[in-house]
Motif scaffolding. Structure first.
Motif, PDB file in Angstrom:
ATOM      1  N   ASP A 140       3.695  -6.022 -14.655  1.00  0.00           N
ATOM      2  CA  ASP A 140       2.335  -6.119 -14.106  1.00  0.00           C
ATOM      3  C   ASP A 140       1.785  -7.526 -14.297  1.00  0.00           C
ATOM      4  OD1 ASP A 140       2.387  -5.508 -16.896  1.00  0.00           O
ATOM      5  OD2 ASP A 140       0.244  -5.075 -16.831  1.00  0.00           O
ATOM      6  N   GLU A 158      -4.780  -5.800 -10.729  1.00  0.00           N
ATOM      7  CA  GLU A 158      -5.129  -5.494  -9.335  1.00  0.00           C
ATOM      8  C   GLU A 158      -6.574  -5.867  -9.045  1.00  0.00           C
ATOM      9  OE1 GLU A 158      -2.462  -1.740  -8.043  1.00  0.00           O
ATOM     10  OE2 GLU A 158      -4.043  -1.278  -9.450  1.00  0.00           O
ATOM     11  N   TYR A 203       1.345  -7.068  -4.281  1.00  0.00           N
ATOM     12  CA  TYR A 203       1.406  -6.943  -5.735  1.00  0.00           C
ATOM     13  C   TYR A 203       2.275  -5.764  -6.142  1.00  0.00           C
ATOM     14  CZ  TYR A 203      -0.054  -6.204 -10.548  1.00  0.00           C
ATOM     15  OH  TYR A 203      -0.047  -6.020 -11.906  1.00  0.00           O
ATOM     16  N   GLU A 204       2.084  -4.643  -5.488  1.00  0.00           N
ATOM     17  CA  GLU A 204       2.860  -3.446  -5.801  1.00  0.00           C
ATOM     18  C   GLU A 204       4.351  -3.705  -5.659  1.00  0.00           C
ATOM     19  OE1 GLU A 204       0.907  -0.930  -7.605  1.00  0.00           O
ATOM     20  OE2 GLU A 204       2.746  -0.097  -6.760  1.00  0.00           O
ATOM     21  N   ARG A 239       5.567  -6.072  -8.339  1.00  0.00           N
ATOM     22  CA  ARG A 239       5.562  -5.436  -9.651  1.00  0.00           C
ATOM     23  C   ARG A 239       6.717  -4.459  -9.801  1.00  0.00           C
ATOM     24  NH1 ARG A 239       2.636  -1.357  -9.720  1.00  0.00           N
ATOM     25  NH2 ARG A 239       3.924  -0.119 -11.075  1.00  0.00           N
ATOM     26  N   LEU A 298      -6.891  -9.586  -8.753  1.00  0.00           N
ATOM     27  CA  LEU A 298      -6.353 -10.181  -7.521  1.00  0.00           C
ATOM     28  C   LEU A 298      -7.230  -9.964  -6.296  1.00  0.00           C
ATOM     29  CD1 LEU A 298      -2.597  -9.246  -8.042  1.00  0.00           C
ATOM     30  CD2 LEU A 298      -3.559 -11.552  -8.016  1.00  0.00           C
ATOM     31  N   ARG A 300      -4.176 -13.996  -3.191  1.00  0.00           N
ATOM     32  CA  ARG A 300      -5.253 -13.198  -3.759  1.00  0.00           C
ATOM     33  C   ARG A 300      -6.430 -13.213  -2.804  1.00  0.00           C
ATOM     34  NH1 ARG A 300      -7.531 -17.067  -8.570  1.00  0.00           N
ATOM     35  NH2 ARG A 300      -8.997 -15.336  -8.712  1.00  0.00           N
ATOM     36  N   MET A 330       1.395 -14.050  -8.226  1.00  0.00           N
ATOM     37  CA  MET A 330       0.383 -13.989  -7.162  1.00  0.00           C
ATOM     38  C   MET A 330      -0.692 -15.055  -7.374  1.00  0.00           C
ATOM     39  SD  MET A 330       1.072 -11.015  -5.271  1.00  0.00           S
ATOM     40  CE  MET A 330      -0.451 -10.290  -4.721  1.00  0.00           C
ATOM     41  N   THR A 389      -3.085  -7.723  -0.168  1.00  0.00           N
ATOM     42  CA  THR A 389      -2.902  -8.271  -1.507  1.00  0.00           C
ATOM     43  C   THR A 389      -2.340  -7.216  -2.453  1.00  0.00           C
ATOM     44  OG1 THR A 389      -4.750  -9.796  -1.174  1.00  0.00           O
ATOM     45  CG2 THR A 389      -4.070  -9.396  -3.445  1.00  0.00           C
ATOM     46  N   LEU A 390      -2.916  -6.051  -2.399  1.00  0.00           N
ATOM     47  CA  LEU A 390      -2.462  -4.996  -3.301  1.00  0.00           C
ATOM     48  C   LEU A 390      -1.056  -4.520  -2.959  1.00  0.00           C
ATOM     49  CD1 LEU A 390      -5.748  -2.927  -3.675  1.00  0.00           C
ATOM     50  CD2 LEU A 390      -4.718  -4.497  -5.314  1.00  0.00           C
ATOM     51  N   ALA A 433       4.077 -10.152 -12.228  1.00  0.00           N
ATOM     52  CA  ALA A 433       3.759 -10.102 -10.792  1.00  0.00           C
ATOM     53  C   ALA A 433       2.389 -10.716 -10.530  1.00  0.00           C
ATOM     54  CB  ALA A 433       3.801  -8.658 -10.294  1.00  0.00           C
ATOM     55  N   GLY A 434       1.464 -10.418 -11.408  1.00  0.00           N
ATOM     56  CA  GLY A 434       0.140 -10.986 -11.243  1.00  0.00           C
ATOM     57  C   GLY A 434       0.142 -12.486 -11.376  1.00  0.00           C
TER      58      GLY A 434
END
Length: 705
Positions: free
Chosen positions: A238, A275, A213-214, A217, A278, A251, A245, A209-210, A241-242
């Motif tokens: 940020d 982060e 996201y990275e 983002r 998520l 998530r 997601m 997930t992270l 992107a969140g």
DNA sequence: CCGCATCAGAGGTAT
DNA sequence: ACCTCTGATGCGGCG
């Protein structure tokens, strides 16, 4: 590269171990290699081979690693089949339907995951063609809940981002962010969604997930700044992107819970509030108190779940295990200050105190590497001991809560405190053998530490901060660099260096690699931009306060006093470039444990299989850091690494300047060992020199080269 | 360099 | 509709 060849082997002659002297002349002393099964290593031919999990594999080469298998089944397959035949490692077309992207329609998202999972399971039993045909592709755009008003026409269809890599080197003017996000999500290994969609999180689901996201983002940010004048793009990548997601259900731990969160470990760090949202650690995108409503908890009263202490309310306390936290409320955009009320989060904290419930605590600290930003440290479970009302400076009432950390949990925030004390010289770093083993060769000192045993240090070697290339490398296409006098600018479509990177600067404004691109083209000697140019990240030397330390069972290792954000450049692999024949000879005879070999195959990021192509590296690169090298020579191998290398080509007329650069692939808390995957040589033959792996990860494949 | 003000934002809760 | 210990940016004051 301090391989440990069996911890039972006797340390080498201690009299040869240094005790003083400029460490410039430190040379490694190795226990004599106890690996008799060295055989010649016919690895010629193949230039850099990076096996994408999706294949294709080089002719006659079988994947050595079941890329598509979940950690659990992988362990099994490794136990039962030493030479695993990856049952699911079938080639997957570049466009993979994201069939698991059902937008959670119900607000009670707990059951959404399971229903999705079921459909995935069914799908898994379909034939390959059925599994990957497009009939069931869910149009991501059709499901976009929020932000639809912003959507523009998708003139370029699904390949809006293709403009970035279509070779023209010109960034698309009309970039549709949703389309870009769509493409990125499409490129994800479907196995990842099987993991993420599980209702209970796991380490893998959180990591994936992270990582997603990275990538989202950074990509959105990259587009934003290169199209700034056009008012397209997300001002807050940020958040954007969140939002993507959340909307797509990418998530973990979407169901709120009290206590520990599966897959999130104490000491984990985050650089954005989203982060934590998520991964299910702390849901509010801004608010400091997360709580279950009485309805959700099926209780009479709301209960607190987690708090973020960012220092905004002067929550200071000297003790690292105690926290004074201020309640929420009492500020209004228009009406100004007022008394806080016992409602919402405040009420939940009160109720949690009376019940003696667990409350997760996240501490927000200033990020020293990025003073404008914050780093959030998950400090584990606390219990609320006391609460009261105070008069704030404004004269209005503020709720206060005293929280104490539950004992017996791994250290987290206290590590940060210790480092701060070492920095302030308020407390000494124990076990220091040398304050700076680079003897000033780097801008930042690198200390040598042993608080484990009596080893006095690695053996002599000469510290050099960068690569020594005595032999010429085969020329690539000629290039004459850029003429960006003030440094390469994001939106400049005429900059040849930007063009080489597909139309965008390869690094974000924060200096992170924007992409998982296989080769990074930096500015070099033939460019006119200054050393401060953002496209020279790997040339700036060490930034982090690294230390070489004694591990418990792997010899010497490398770690950092500073937290390292995912995507950050850490260091290059310095040493002496040698040719293939010499590398083979030294390696095969185990004379040199410090060889970097770009032809070794290592596990690529399993999240973005289709994204990974074999890097078009001018020629294979072999580096020995035995006699001369930098900190990179101390990085140990791991099968679950937190660092990854990428080739970097620097512009230099007809003489490409090829380097190997290391980047963090996830956020790395301070004092956590830095490791990368050494990979293996192919073809792998029975009895070929392999080293037993001691990385201890659940994904450990048992050996490396 | 540091704090302050500004402001667009997001999810989640409350209404 | 309302709430909020964001995060990027710009300004003015500070030493």
């Amino acid at each position: 590269m301090d391989h440990n060849l069996g911890q039972e082997s006797v340390p080498a002659d201690k009299s040869r171990v240094l005790n003083v002297k400029p460490l410039r002349t430190l040379v490694p002393v190795f226990p004599s290699p106890s690996n008799p099964s060295s055989s010649s290593n016919p690895q010629g031919g193949a230039p850099f081979v990076a096996v994408s999990p999706a294949g294709p594999f080089p002719a006659g080469v079988a994947p050595f690693y079941p890329f598509f298998v979940s950690p659990e089944s992988q362990r099994l397959s490794e136990q039962h089949a030493p030479n695993p035949t990856p049952q699911r490692a079938t080639p997957i077309s570049a466009a993979v339907p994201i069939n698991s992207f059902k937008t959670p329609t119900a607000a009670t998202n707990g059951d959404v995951g399971s229903s999705r999972r079921k459909s995935r399971t069914r799908r898994g039993q379909l034939t390959e063609e059925e599994g990957y045909d497009n009939t069931e592709v869910i149009d991501v755009d059709a499901e976009t809940g929020g932000g639809s008003s912003k959507r523009k026409k998708r003139a370029k269809g699904r390949r809006a981002s293709g403009a970035a890599t279509d070779g023209s080197g010109v960034a698309a003017v009309d970039v549709d962010l949703d389309a870009v996000a769509h493409d990125i999500l499409q490129s994800i290994n479907p196995m990842v969604f099987d993991v993420i969609n599980h209702p209970d999180g796991s380490r893998d689901s959180v990591t994936y997930t992270l990582m997603i996201y990275e990538v989202l983002r950074r990509k959105l940010g990259q587009i934003e700044e290169s199209t700034k004048d056009l008012h397209t793009g997300a001002k807050r990548p940020d958040l954007k992107a969140g939002n993507v997601m959340m909307t797509k259900g990418v998530r973990s731990n979407s169901k709120k819970r009290i206590g520990i969160v599966p897959g999130v470990e104490i000491g984990d760090i985050f650089f954005f509030r989203f982060e934590m949202c998520l991964v299910g650690l702390h849901s509010p995108s801004m608010a400091g108190i997360d709580y279950l409503t009485s309805k959700a908890s099926q209780e009479e009263e709301p209960l607190a779940v987690s708090i973020v202490s960012s220092g905004g309310y002067e929550d200071d306390t000297g003790d690292g295990d105690v926290l004074i936290y201020s309640g929420q409320g009492g500020v209004n955009r228009e009406k100004g200050a007022s008394d806080q009320k016992l409602e919402r989060g405040n009420l939940a904290l009160e109720k949690s105190m009376h019940r003696g419930n667990d409350v997760r605590v996240i501490r927000g600290l200033k990020d020293v590497m990025h003073p404008s930003g914050k780093v959030y440290v998950y400090d584990g479970i606390y219990k609320i001991q006391d609460s009261w009302v105070e008069k704030a400076k404004s004269g209005f009432n503020v709720f206060k809560y005293k929280l104490a950390r539950v004992r017996g949990q791994p250290e987290a925030y206290t590590i940060w405190k210790s480092i701060q004390q070492w920095t302030d010289k308020a407390a000494p770093r124990t076990g220091v053998i040398l304050p700076d083993l680079t003897s000033g060769a780097e801008k930042v000192p690198v200390c040598l530490v042993n608080d484990v045993d009596n080893e006095k240090g690695p053996a002599y070697f000469t510290y050099i901060p960068t690569l020594k290339n005595l032999r010429g490398v085969a020329p690539v296409e000629s290039s004459f660099g850029c003429s960006c006098i003030g440094g390469c600018q994001p939106g400049n479509r005429n900059c040849p260096c930007i063009q080489k990177n597909g139309g965008y600067l390869p690094y974000t404004a924060a200096g992170l690699v924007a992409d998982l691109k296989s080769v990074i083209h930096e500015c070099g000697p033939s460019c006119q931009c200054p050393p401060t140019c953002r496209n020279r990240i790997s040339q700036a030397g060490l930034k982090f306060r690294l230390e070489v330390f004694r591990t418990s069972n792997k010899g010497w290792g490398l770690r950092s006093w500073d937290a390292i954000r995912a995507g950050t450049f850490i260091c290059e692999y310095a040493g002496e470039v040698i040719d293939n024949a010499r590398a083979e000879m030294l390696g095969a005879e185990n004379e040199d444990e410090y060889i970097f070999d770009s032809t070794r195959i290592y596990q690529q990021l399993e999240v973005f299989p289709a994204n990974i192509e074999a890097p078009k590296i001018p020629s294979p690169l072999y580096i020995t850091a035995k006699n001369e090298g930098n900190v990179a020579r101390f990085m140990n191998h791991s099968c679950s690494p937190n660092v990854l290398w990428r080739p970097i080509v620097r512009e230099n007329k007809n003489e490409p300047d090829l380097h190997i650069a290391f980047f963090a692939i996830r956020h790395i808390p301070p004092m956590m060992e830095l490791t990368y995957d050494y990979g293996i040589n192919l073809p792998l033959q029975a009895g070929q020199r392999k080293k037993n792996c001691l990385c201890g990860s659940v994904k450990c494949r048992g050996y490396f080269c």
